[in-house]
Scaffold this motif. Sequence first.
Motif, PDB file in Angstrom:
ATOM      1  N   ARG A 142      13.297  12.489  -5.081  1.00 36.18           N
ATOM      2  CA  ARG A 142      11.919  12.660  -5.904  1.00 36.18           C
ATOM      3  C   ARG A 142      11.570  11.435  -6.627  1.00 36.18           C
ATOM      4  O   ARG A 142      10.515  11.084  -6.872  1.00 36.18           O
ATOM      5  CB  ARG A 142      12.386  13.629  -6.739  1.00 36.18           C
ATOM      6  CG  ARG A 142      12.305  15.021  -6.092  1.00 36.18           C
ATOM      7  CD  ARG A 142      11.833  16.234  -7.090  1.00 36.18           C
ATOM      8  NE  ARG A 142      10.174  16.193  -7.250  1.00 36.18           N
ATOM      9  CZ  ARG A 142       9.885  16.579  -8.291  1.00 36.18           C
ATOM     10  NH1 ARG A 142      10.337  17.427  -9.134  1.00 36.18           N
ATOM     11  NH2 ARG A 142       8.390  16.576  -8.611  1.00 36.18           N
ATOM     12  N   GLN A 144      11.256   8.434  -5.719  1.00 36.70           N
ATOM     13  CA  GLN A 144      10.332   7.465  -5.040  1.00 36.70           C
ATOM     14  C   GLN A 144       9.034   8.095  -5.074  1.00 36.70           C
ATOM     15  O   GLN A 144       8.141   7.213  -4.696  1.00 36.70           O
ATOM     16  CB  GLN A 144      10.828   7.405  -3.477  1.00 36.70           C
ATOM     17  CG  GLN A 144      12.368   7.410  -3.445  1.00 36.70           C
ATOM     18  CD  GLN A 144      12.854   5.943  -3.798  1.00 36.70           C
ATOM     19  OE1 GLN A 144      12.353   4.886  -4.084  1.00 36.70           O
ATOM     20  NE2 GLN A 144      14.176   6.235  -4.541  1.00 36.70           N
ATOM     21  N   ASP A 145       8.739   9.319  -5.526  1.00 41.90           N
ATOM     22  CA  ASP A 145       7.404   9.816  -5.655  1.00 41.90           C
ATOM     23  C   ASP A 145       6.630   9.255  -6.601  1.00 41.90           C
ATOM     24  O   ASP A 145       7.102   8.780  -7.677  1.00 41.90           O
ATOM     25  CB  ASP A 145       7.294  11.328  -5.528  1.00 41.90           C
ATOM     26  CG  ASP A 145       7.929  11.987  -4.325  1.00 41.90           C
ATOM     27  OD1 ASP A 145       8.101  11.437  -3.369  1.00 41.90           O
ATOM     28  OD2 ASP A 145       8.565  13.215  -4.370  1.00 41.90           O
ATOM     29  N   ASP A 146       5.436   9.426  -6.662  1.00 45.12           N
ATOM     30  CA  ASP A 146       4.296   9.255  -7.964  1.00 45.12           C
ATOM     31  C   ASP A 146       4.319  10.255  -8.659  1.00 45.12           C
ATOM     32  O   ASP A 146       3.669  11.449  -8.728  1.00 45.12           O
ATOM     33  CB  ASP A 146       2.954   8.964  -7.101  1.00 45.12           C
ATOM     34  CG  ASP A 146       2.180   8.292  -8.360  1.00 45.12           C
ATOM     35  OD1 ASP A 146       2.809   8.003  -9.646  1.00 45.12           O
ATOM     36  OD2 ASP A 146       0.885   8.353  -8.194  1.00 45.12           O
TER      37      ASP A 146
END
Length: 521
Positions: A142, A144-146
């Motif tokens: 997570r 790595q998510d925006d």
Amino acid sequence: MNYSILWADDEIDLLTPYIIFLENKGYQVTAVNSGADALDLVNKQKFDVLFLDENMPGMTGLEVLIAIKQIRPNLPVIMITKSEEEELMEDAIGSKIADYLIKPLNPNQLLLSVKRIFDKKRLEDEKTNLSYQQEFRELSMRYQDDLNASEWAEIYKKLTYWELEIDQTENKSMSDVLISQKSEANVHFSKFIENSYESWLQKPNSDTPILSHLMMRKYVFPRLQDKSPLFFILVDNLRYDQWKTLEVFIQDYFQVEDEKTYFSILPTTTAYARNAIFAGMMPMEIQKNYPDKWVFDLGDSEDEEGYNQHEEFYLNEQLKRLKIDGKASYHKIIHQYQGKQLVDNFNKLLTNQLNVVVYNFVDMLSHARTDMAMIKELAPDESAYRSLTASWFQHSPLFDFLKRIAEKKGRVIITTDHGMIRVQNPIKIIGDRSTNTNLRYKQGKNLNWDASNKMMVCRKPEQLFLPKPNVSTSYVFSKEDYMFAYPNNYNQYVNHYRNTFQHGGISLEECIIPVTYLTGK
């Protein structure tokens, strides 16, 4: 492990099948047919658990229980009885039994009761470790998510949940993994704040979190419409994990109606964040509107509380500005006797619509930990620090105050101004004599530094609504677990402050703040 069981029952011969069943499961069972014999054996040898019949000739089961608890207070006792009388059950439970079984017995019922005592901890530890391992990969991906602010708050809550769960395991085998994951989370979170913070202030939108200066307007003042008085308690420097530790004690007296988070403004310090809370303004606006009240955090002063002498004034001004009528009181508790006085005068507060109480103890504890060898020994890490905070709370006037509120079925909001993080790594910085002393952020005219990727630089303070004592003033905020250190006496300075809890910079622990609404049970 070969556990030993002592079983006392005046009809012990009839229980032979159950004894054989337990022995086949690997337990060693010693059988006696009276309470007196049980007492005699407990005095002579060690047992891991006692099965105790309640209704025996001579000494009753409850009489034996009381006597045995005086000899071996930690010996688990499973009370066995034919009676389902509520009063008897309450007496047994009040005498701190481990379990209560009603005849006729079932072999699996006995086995479950024994396992609950012997294997509960092992089974819980295994389940906790396995569950965290399953969620570890999901959490790491997570990052790595925006993510937006609310998603980061949920991640921090999850990490805190697992931190508290793993802390309860016996060998804490997953602790290092969690510490590493939290460190990785803080790397990504610091980048998120660096990329988002200015836009939150300059161009707020639906993803902008509630910040310090809007917290009371959002979470406190709307609750004043109820006729009963509202108590707003701000325990300074209280991290989310510390709040969850205190909640264990509080939930016996209060129902948690709503728990949310908000974000502390930068710097995450008392002088900036708490003044913003009570003024309902950003620091630059406070300085502009009340120039005679604002005090800059400059030079070699270590007295943070000296920058918060006007909170009551700011609060009253905010209430006037928002046209909120009704009586309000403000109390700052720095010393133990002040907390006791507040409890003694509790009934006088019930006529106020809003009662604001600022508790400074946790902040004082964190500073004491920095400077006092004894406190350092008592709280070498987050787990011990939580334990120290819980111990204080259980014996504090604050807990007594909350109990008084609960007795009146009162309403409470508990929050803080900012959190703190245990610092590990230094960043060299150079500044003149007017540079502030905080380890997590610096403001000054001629700042020079290394490791710029571990800090957020603000060369135009007005863009972050921060005041500046000089035209060329800049602000720098350390990220993750870094702290600022001057080149002079560098190694001595770093060794003194490493592993101490500090605030002022950017981390999950400092920025994401709990705010909880409670009602008395």
